[in-house]
Design a protein around this motif. Structure first.
Motif, PDB file in Angstrom:
ATOM      1  N   LEU A 111       0.932 -77.482 -36.280  1.00 14.96           N
ATOM      2  CA  LEU A 111       1.132 -78.137 -35.803  1.00 14.96           C
ATOM      3  C   LEU A 111      -0.520 -78.527 -35.135  1.00 14.96           C
ATOM      4  N   GLU A 112      -1.226 -77.506 -34.855  1.00 11.27           N
ATOM      5  CA  GLU A 112      -2.385 -77.233 -34.031  1.00 11.27           C
ATOM      6  C   GLU A 112      -3.670 -77.754 -34.984  1.00 11.27           C
ATOM      7  N   SER A 113      -3.359 -78.243 -35.833  1.00  9.59           N
ATOM      8  CA  SER A 113      -4.523 -78.894 -37.038  1.00  9.59           C
ATOM      9  C   SER A 113      -3.459 -80.458 -36.602  1.00  9.59           C
ATOM     10  N   LEU A 114      -2.200 -80.512 -36.298  1.00 10.85           N
ATOM     11  CA  LEU A 114      -2.422 -82.380 -35.596  1.00 10.85           C
ATOM     12  C   LEU A 114      -2.299 -82.696 -34.411  1.00 10.85           C
ATOM     13  N   TRP A 115      -2.050 -81.815 -33.440  1.00  8.46           N
ATOM     14  CA  TRP A 115      -2.496 -81.499 -31.952  1.00  8.46           C
ATOM     15  C   TRP A 115      -3.938 -81.963 -32.096  1.00  8.46           C
ATOM     16  N   ILE A 118      -0.538 -81.921 -45.046  1.00  3.73           N
ATOM     17  CA  ILE A 118      -1.449 -81.549 -43.453  1.00  3.73           C
ATOM     18  C   ILE A 118      -2.742 -82.615 -44.150  1.00  3.73           C
ATOM     19  N   HIS A 119      -3.002 -81.394 -45.071  1.00  2.00           N
ATOM     20  CA  HIS A 119      -4.430 -82.081 -45.634  1.00  2.00           C
ATOM     21  C   HIS A 119      -4.128 -83.404 -46.187  1.00  2.00           C
ATOM     22  N   ALA A 120      -3.530 -83.437 -46.941  1.00  2.00           N
ATOM     23  CA  ALA A 120      -3.553 -85.054 -47.622  1.00  2.00           C
ATOM     24  C   ALA A 120      -3.444 -86.344 -46.458  1.00  2.00           C
ATOM     25  N   TYR A 121      -2.181 -85.980 -45.805  1.00  2.00           N
ATOM     26  CA  TYR A 121      -2.686 -87.106 -44.729  1.00  2.00           C
ATOM     27  C   TYR A 121      -4.239 -86.725 -43.904  1.00  2.00           C
ATOM     28  N   LYS A 124     -12.237 -80.083 -36.844  1.00  4.47           N
ATOM     29  CA  LYS A 124     -11.763 -78.410 -36.217  1.00  4.47           C
ATOM     30  C   LYS A 124     -10.187 -79.060 -37.264  1.00  4.47           C
ATOM     31  N   ALA A 125      -9.292 -79.623 -36.940  1.00  2.00           N
ATOM     32  CA  ALA A 125      -8.400 -79.746 -37.608  1.00  2.00           C
ATOM     33  C   ALA A 125      -8.021 -79.852 -39.019  1.00  2.00           C
ATOM     34  N   HIS A 126      -9.123 -80.490 -39.658  1.00  2.00           N
ATOM     35  CA  HIS A 126      -9.211 -79.625 -41.009  1.00  2.00           C
ATOM     36  C   HIS A 126      -9.309 -78.142 -41.458  1.00  2.00           C
ATOM     37  N   ASP A 127     -10.284 -77.311 -40.517  1.00  2.94           N
ATOM     38  CA  ASP A 127     -10.279 -76.351 -40.606  1.00  2.94           C
ATOM     39  C   ASP A 127      -9.315 -75.425 -40.736  1.00  2.94           C
TER      40      ASP A 127
END
Length: 96
Positions: free
Chosen positions: A24-28, A53-56, A37-40
């Motif tokens: 969720l933090e990645s999506l945030w 999430i990586h795919a998205y 930052k989301a990817h990292d």
């Protein structure tokens, strides 16, 4: 309990809520416009949620070959709707 509406409105804050999972933090951060930052946050993780999430994130980046690789790793079919719809679906899926 954090609802989708509360999660979405929290993106107006400078920092994410402390109780968020890494997914969720990645999506945030993605919603805040910080793709890197989301990817990292999930790039080094090997679980299926992170792969999803990586795919998205790679689909959003328009790196469709890489996105398909990660959808396969997550055992998910490629999302056919808009990026906003996929983001919402991911949040709703991993929020509960």
């Amino acid at each position: 309990m954090l609802t989708f509406e509360k999660f979405s409105s929290s993106t107006a804050m400078a920092l994410p809520p402390t109780e968020l999972s890494v997914w969720l933090e990645s999506l945030w951060w993605d919603k805040k416009g910080d793709w890197q930052k989301a990817h990292d946050l999930i790039d080094h993780l090997q679980d299926s949620k992170s792969a999803h999430i990586h795919a998205y994130l790679h689909r959003k980046e328009k790196d469709l070959w890489n996105a398909q690789y990660w959808y396969n790793r997550a055992k998910k079919t490629e999302f056919k709707g808009s990026l906003d719809e996929e983001w919402e679906q991911l949040v709703r899926t991993y929020l509960y």
